[in-house]
Motif scaffolding. Structure first.
Motif, short mmCIF file in Angstrom:
data_model
loop_
_atom_site.label_atom_id
_atom_site.label_comp_id
_atom_site.label_asym_id
_atom_site.label_seq_id
_atom_site.Cartn_x
_atom_site.Cartn_y
_atom_site.Cartn_z
N LEU A 27 104.60 78.96 39.57
CA LEU A 27 103.79 79.97 40.25
C LEU A 27 102.30 79.68 40.10
O LEU A 27 101.53 79.74 41.07
N ILE A 28 101.90 79.34 38.90
CA ILE A 28 100.49 79.02 38.65
C ILE A 28 100.08 77.79 39.47
O ILE A 28 99.01 77.75 40.07
N LEU A 31 99.62 78.85 43.08
CA LEU A 31 98.38 79.61 43.25
C LEU A 31 97.16 78.69 43.19
O LEU A 31 96.23 78.84 43.99
N ALA A 34 97.01 76.82 46.40
CA ALA A 34 96.60 77.69 47.51
C ALA A 34 95.10 77.95 47.47
O ALA A 34 94.42 77.91 48.50
N VAL A 35 94.59 78.23 46.28
CA VAL A 35 93.15 78.48 46.13
C VAL A 35 92.37 77.21 46.49
O VAL A 35 91.34 77.28 47.19
N TYR A 38 92.40 76.83 50.23
CA TYR A 38 91.53 77.83 50.87
C TYR A 38 90.06 77.44 50.72
O TYR A 38 89.29 77.50 51.69
#
Length: 290
Positions: A27-28, A31, A34-35, A38
Motif C-alpha cells: 500500500l505504501i 501511494l 501515485a504521488v 501526480y
C-alpha cells in the motif's frame, strides 16, 4: 537444580501479522508511486503548458496568394525591440471603421484571410497583428506579451480620427477584452467564440490538477470585461467543441450594457462567419450611426 523451566515465546511472527506487514508495504509503495506520478504530471503540465495554449504553425502566405491582394505586410518594432508582423489595409468606404483583429491560437496570420476578405469587401479597414513567437514575428508567446503588444497596436491605430472595432477570435478574445478594458474610444468589441478564462477551460479539462496555481497565462476575461465601456457583441455556436457555448453565455453575463449576444444553433468553433457574424457586426455599426 531447579525443576522450573524457562520457556521463551516464539519470536517468529504469525502468518497473519506477516501478511499485514506485506500488505502495508504494498500500500505504501502504491501511494508513493501515485504521488510521484501526480507530481510528475504537475511538473510536466507546468513546464510545457504553453505548448497546449499557443500553437503557431505553417508559413505566412503572401496576401495576394491568400486572396487579399490589397493588404500591406509590414514588420514593426514593439516597445521592447521585438519585431512582429502586421497586415494592414485602409478603409475604402468613407467614415468606415478599421478592425483591429486578434486571431486564434493556432496557425498564423494568413490562415484568417477569409475573414479579412469579408472585412475588406465591406469597405472597412484592417489592422491584423501577428503574435510573438508565431510565423513572421520574433519573441515568445505569453499573455503578458500579447496584451502589452495589443495595447501598443491599439495606440498606433487610434492615433487618428478613424473609428476602431476590436475583434477577438477564440484565444484572441482574451487579448481583445484586455485591450478594451484598458483603452477608451472603441466603437465595438467583438468576441468570436470567447472563453471566460483559459484557466477555467483548463480546470474543466484537467479537474484533477490545481490549474489556478499552475497556469502562467490565465487570460481572465470574466474579470476584465466588466471594465469595458465600449459596446460588446459576443457570438458563439451551440456545436462548439473547442470552447463550449456556456463560456460565451457566461461572459455575456459579466459584460456591461450596451451588449448583445448571438447564439447560433448548430454552428461550431470555426464557422460563425458563414452564419452571419460579420453581417451582425455591420448592422450594429450602421445602427450606431443612425
Amino acid at each position: 537444580m531447579s525443576d522450573t523451566m524457562n520457556i521463551k515465546p516464539d519470536a517468529r511472527p504469525t502468518q497473519n501479522s506477516a501478511g499485514r506487514s506485506a500488505a502495508r508495504r504494498i500500500l505504501i509503495g502504491v501511494l508513493v508511486a501515485a504521488v510521484a506520478a501526480y507530481l510528475s504530471a504537475m511538473a510536466y503540465m507546468y513546464l510545457f503548458q504553453r505548448s497546449f495554449v499557443f500553437k503557431p504553425g505553417g508559413e505566412v502566405a503572401a496576401p495576394v496568394v491568400a486572396g487579399v491582394p490589397e493588404v500591406s505586410v509590414d514588420t514593426i518594432r514593439m516597445a521592447d525591440g521585438t519585431e512582429v508582423i502586421i497586415w494592414t489595409a485602409p478603409p475604402t468606404m468613407e467614415d468606415a471603421p478599421t478592425v483591429l483583429f486578434f486571431h486564434g491560437n493556432s496557425g498564423n496570420l494568413s490562415d484568417r484571410a477569409d475573414r479579412f476578405r469579408h472585412i475588406l469587401d465591406s469597405g472597412y479597414g484592417l489592422y491584423a497583428p501577428g503574435y510573438r513567437g508565431y510565423p513572421g514575428s520574433g519573441g515568445a508567446p505569453s499573455e503578458v506579451a500579447f496584451v502589452a503588444d495589443g495595447l501598443e497596436h491599439f495606440d498606433r491605430l487610434s492615433g487618428g480620427d478613424a473609428a476602431v472595432i476590436v475583434h477577438g477570435q477564440s484565444l484572441g478574445t482574451g487579448v481583445a477584452t484586455a485591450v478594451a478594458a484598458q483603452r477608451a474610444g472603441i466603437d465595438l468589441l467583438v468576441l468570436e467564440a470567447p472563453y471566460t478564462a483559459t484557466v477555467d477551460m483548463a480546470a474543466e479539462q484537467y479537474p484533477w490538477l490545481p490549474v489556478s496555481f499552475l497556469m502562467k497565462d490565465p487570460f481572465v476575461s470574466r474579470d476584465r470585461i466588466g471594465q469595458v465601456d465600449a459596446p460588446v457583441f459576443i457570438a458563439h455556436g451551440t456545436a462548439d467543441e473547442v470552447i463550449p457555448v456556456a463560456h460565451g453565455e457566461a461572459l455575456f453575463g459579466f459584460a456591461n450594457d450596451p451588449r448583445s449576444l448571438m447564439i447560433v444553433e448548430g454552428a461550431d468553433h470555426g464557422n460563425l462567419w458563414s452564419h452571419g457574424l460579420w453581417d451582425e457586426v455591420q448592422r450594429q455599426i450602421d445602427g450606431r450611426g443612425q
